[in-house]
Design a protein around this motif. Structure first.
Motif: not given
Length: 324
Positions: A102-104, A87-92, A128-135, A269-273
């Motif tokens: 991107x593979x990462x 599964x992947x996060x894509x920009x569109x 959720x991970x970025x906003x609730x836990x990282x930020x 996005x790679x680091x977040x992944x």
């Protein structure tokens, strides 16, 4: 290939399924043959002309999360091979039969998850991970309030926060949605149509608030937060302009933050992944998370999926599958 194109900005009927050029594979990218794609609020904003894609992403194909098999890899790809299920996060470009990414920004499909379930993970889990836990720095035993608890973001936040030892409270639009949130692990829900959330929750310790509403919720959020509390914005559906009481922030030592994800750089996005794979994927594969899929549509009926999302009558996720 075939894809869902935005033929002009405006109504859902402007989403048309038809032939489109195949995506090109850069040296650090893979091509995914899409089995399913998640539907998200930003897709609707893009359809209306209010959320343009970043440079390099298809300007007329919405879709931010997909699942499927890798059918092509770039010359510098090292993490994946042809045939891998991801599964992947894509920009569109997610509303299509194929997409380049991107593979990462790919993750293995969690053990026991279907393509449809996996397609509903990236956009919401990353957000959720970025906003609730990282930020928001949510900690064990703290209280998290999620506005829009029955949305895809909300149902994801409930489960991840619960699995990490937090107490979760939500606002919803009716009792059915509230009970669904309780079943996923929320402590309490507030029907915002009949109750004032700031009154109902004033005796509960709220340390972090995830808000997609904005508007007149802003000052109420500040009143509700505990000292050292964190208010995190991911949208402003109720209005982006608010009146700010600076003294209240100073007295309670509050932090106000927020983010958008789509246009962030590849390295971020790679680091977040990587962090999600290390910290969230084990929770998912150990049974602490399930995807509440409310409805499925063929991509040729993407307009119906958008109308359902705009109605806010759904609980959880809406997913598209390629039309035969």
């Amino acid at each position: 290939m075939n894809a869902v194109r935005i033929t002009s900005f405006g109504e859902p009927e402007n989403l048309i399924w038809g032939e489109y050029s195949d995506p090109l594979c850069d040296m650090n990218e893979v091509i995914i043959e899409i089995s399913a794609a998640g539907v998200n609020r930003p897709d609707i904003l893009q359809r209306k002309g209010n959320y343009p894609p970043p440079k390099g992403a298809p300007h007329d194909i919405p879709g931010l999360e997909v699942s499927g098999k890798i059918i092509q890899i770039g010359s510098q790809v090292t993490r994946w091979k042809i045939g891998d299920k991801v599964c992947a996060l894509v920009a569109g470009g997610g509303y299509a039969e194929k997409v380049n990414v991107h593979e990462s920004h790919c993750l293995p499909i969690p053990v026991g998850f279907s393509y449809e379930e996996a397609a509903c993970l990236p956009e919401t889990v990353y957000t959720v991970w970025h906003n609730v836990f990282q930020r928001g720095h949510l900690q064990q035993n703290e209280g998290l309030l999620v506005h829009g608890g029955s949305s895809g973001i909300g149902t994801t936040a409930i489960q991840i926060a619960k699995a990490c030892g937090a107490k979760v409270f939500v606002t919803v639009g009716n009792e059915e949605k509230g009970n669904a949130c309780l079943a996923l692990g929320a402590e309490k829900f507030v029907n915002y149509k009949t109750e004032a959330f700031w009154e109902v929750l004033k005796n509960d310790s709220i340390h972090v608030i995830l808000d997609m509403i904005g508007g007149d919720y802003f000052s109420k959020n500040l009143d509700l937060l505990q000292p050292e509390g964190r208010l995190v914005y991911i949208n402003a559906m109720g209005g982006k302009n608010v009146e700010l009481d600076i003294l209240k922030i100073m007295q309670k030592r509050l932090t106000i933050t927020g983010s958008t994800l789509r246009a962030r750089e590849v390295s971020f996005k790679a680091s977040l992944t990587t962090e999600i794979y290390e910290k969230v994927w084990p929770l998912i594969e150990n049974g602490h998370f399930k995807v509440p899929i409310f409805a499925r549509f063929p991509m040729a009926e993407a307009s119906k999926a958008h109308r359902l999302m705009e109605s806010s009558n759904h609980i959880g996720k809406i997913v598209l599958v390629p039309s035969s």
